[in-house]
Design an enzyme around this catalytic site. Structure first.
Site, PDB file in Angstrom:
ATOM      1  N   LYS A  78       0.725  -1.355  -0.220  1.00  0.00           N
ATOM      2  CA  LYS A  78      -0.163   0.033  -0.099  1.00  0.00           C
ATOM      3  C   LYS A  78       0.922   1.241   0.085  1.00  0.00           C
ATOM      4  O   LYS A  78       0.414   2.388   0.413  1.00  0.00           O
ATOM      5  CB  LYS A  78      -0.973   0.132   1.256  1.00  0.00           C
ATOM      6  N   GLY A  80       2.732   2.445  -3.062  1.00  0.00           N
ATOM      7  CA  GLY A  80       2.520   2.731  -4.424  1.00  0.00           C
ATOM      8  C   GLY A  80       3.385   1.970  -5.161  1.00  0.00           C
ATOM      9  O   GLY A  80       3.872   2.477  -6.271  1.00  0.00           O
ATOM     10  N   THR A  81       3.563   0.580  -4.845  1.00  0.00           N
ATOM     11  CA  THR A  81       4.527  -0.203  -5.665  1.00  0.00           C
ATOM     12  C   THR A  81       3.834  -0.579  -7.170  1.00  0.00           C
ATOM     13  O   THR A  81       4.757  -0.565  -8.031  1.00  0.00           O
ATOM     14  CB  THR A  81       4.651  -1.308  -5.015  1.00  0.00           C
ATOM     15  N   ARG A  82       2.437  -0.732  -7.129  1.00  0.00           N
ATOM     16  CA  ARG A  82       2.047  -0.748  -8.542  1.00  0.00           C
ATOM     17  C   ARG A  82       2.213   0.286  -9.337  1.00  0.00           C
ATOM     18  O   ARG A  82       2.471  -0.076 -10.392  1.00  0.00           O
ATOM     19  CB  ARG A  82       0.607  -1.400  -8.379  1.00  0.00           C
ATOM     20  N   GLY A 285      -6.939   3.581  -4.981  1.00  0.00           N
ATOM     21  CA  GLY A 285      -7.267   4.796  -4.335  1.00  0.00           C
ATOM     22  C   GLY A 285      -9.112   4.778  -3.941  1.00  0.00           C
ATOM     23  O   GLY A 285      -9.623   5.567  -4.292  1.00  0.00           O
TER      24      GLY A 285
END
EC number: 2.8.2.-
Length: 327
Positions: A78, A80-82, A285
């Site tokens: 959670k 922001g790795t994607r 988001g």
């Protein structure tokens, strides 16, 4: 020496390190089984191609060879790795796996050949990458990665631990609506205000603690810390650092991003064509539940010494405390 003793104190203060599998089981069902997490499949990969390959050259998997990754996005969940993975994949010299292989935490017994086989084919000069955010909090991961290749480059996307914890909880809640409230899970004793640091949503954000483990095997120069906040407010700026760190030409630039006001974060587009930009899926988001301000305040207080320690260890100030005082 004071720095060393303070780091040691962090570990001592939290006492019991988790058992090898515990970090994972703590999240069991909630673990990155997000449809979005596995939806960027290789089929999507081949559709997307890469900006450099007008003719889709890099998408034909019948040449090149499979190699073990030279760079890994190891965390955090959670953070922001994607978004980072999707952005770096826009670079023609990067090939990455869409799904999370979980090799160094869950599939290690399958062996390096299995792992190599999961990787996309690359040409000489291209970098093979994967991302599995749970590596950062897995005790054995640093040793295992080091024994694969001690010069592996590691990328960690970090984000304000308080918002990260709430985001983590929100993800679990979307899958298991019956779980207790955030407030109930966050405290060992609400009256005394004792935070439960064994709850994975909170424990993952104690970055200094986990980093200590990695620094036993890797020099700081081999680890890049990316700000999850700046990945949203200045994606091109953060991506410049990532490309420099990986020794790549800065080809992913402002032209690749546009800000989606509805989502609240940037989407990727290919500068050379007018096709619709790719935004992250609906699992990203999500609206966070409303959390009691007193709980937020206590969590900030809890994380502050660890954040300060993390800034000292990395030589980077992520300004999470400043952010709080602005609000």
């Amino acid at each position: 020496a004071s720095n060393g003793s303070r780091e040691g104190a962090a570990g001592a203060w939290l006492q019991t390190p988790l058992a090898p599998g515990e970090v994972i089981t703590a999240q069991s069902g909630a673990f990155e089984r997000d449809p979005q997490e596995s939806s960027t499949t290789d089929e999507e990969l081949s559709r997307a191609g890469s900006p450099g390959s007008r003719g889709g050259g890099s998408t034909t998997p019948d040449y090149g060879e499979k190699r073990l990754p030279q760079a890994l996005i190891i965390g955090v969940k959670k953070g922001g790795t994607r978004a980072l993975l999707e952005a770096i994949r826009a670079h023609p010299d990067v090939r990455a796996v869409g799904t999370e292989p979980h090799f160094f935490d869950r599939n290690y017994e399958k062996g390096l050949e299995w792992y190599r086989n999961v990787m996309p084919k690359t040409l000489d000069g291209q970098i093979t990458m994967e991302k599995t955010p749970s590596y950062f909090v897995t005790n054995e991961a640093p040793r295992r990665i080091h024994s694969m290749a001690k010069d592996t480059k590691l990328i960690v996307v970090v984000r304000n631990p308080v918002t990260r914890a709430i985001s983590d909880y929100t993800q679990t809640l979307s899958k298991k609506p019956e779980i207790p409230t955030f407030e109930v899970l966050a405290f060992k004793n609400r009256t005394l205000g004792l935070i439960d640091a064994s709850w994975s949503a909170i424990r993952i954000g104690i970055y200094a603690l986990h980093l200590e483990n990695w620094l036993q095997y890797f020099p700081l120069s081999q680890i890049l810390f990316v700000s999850g906040e700046r990945l949203i407010t200045d994606p091109a700026g953060e991506m410049a650092k990532v490309q420099d760190f990986l020794g790549l030409k800065r080809l992913v630039t402002e032209k690749h991003f546009y800000f989606n006001k509805t989502k609240g974060f940037p989407c990727l587009k290919k500068p050379e064509d007018s096709s619709a930009p790719r935004c992250l899926g609906k699992s990203k988001g999500r609206t966070h539940p409303k959390i009691d301000p007193d709980v937020i305040h206590r969590l900030r207080k809890f994380y502050k010494p660890f954040n300060v320690m993390f800034y000292q260890m990395t030589g980077q100030d992520f300004q999470w405390e400043q952010e709080e005082s602005d609000k």
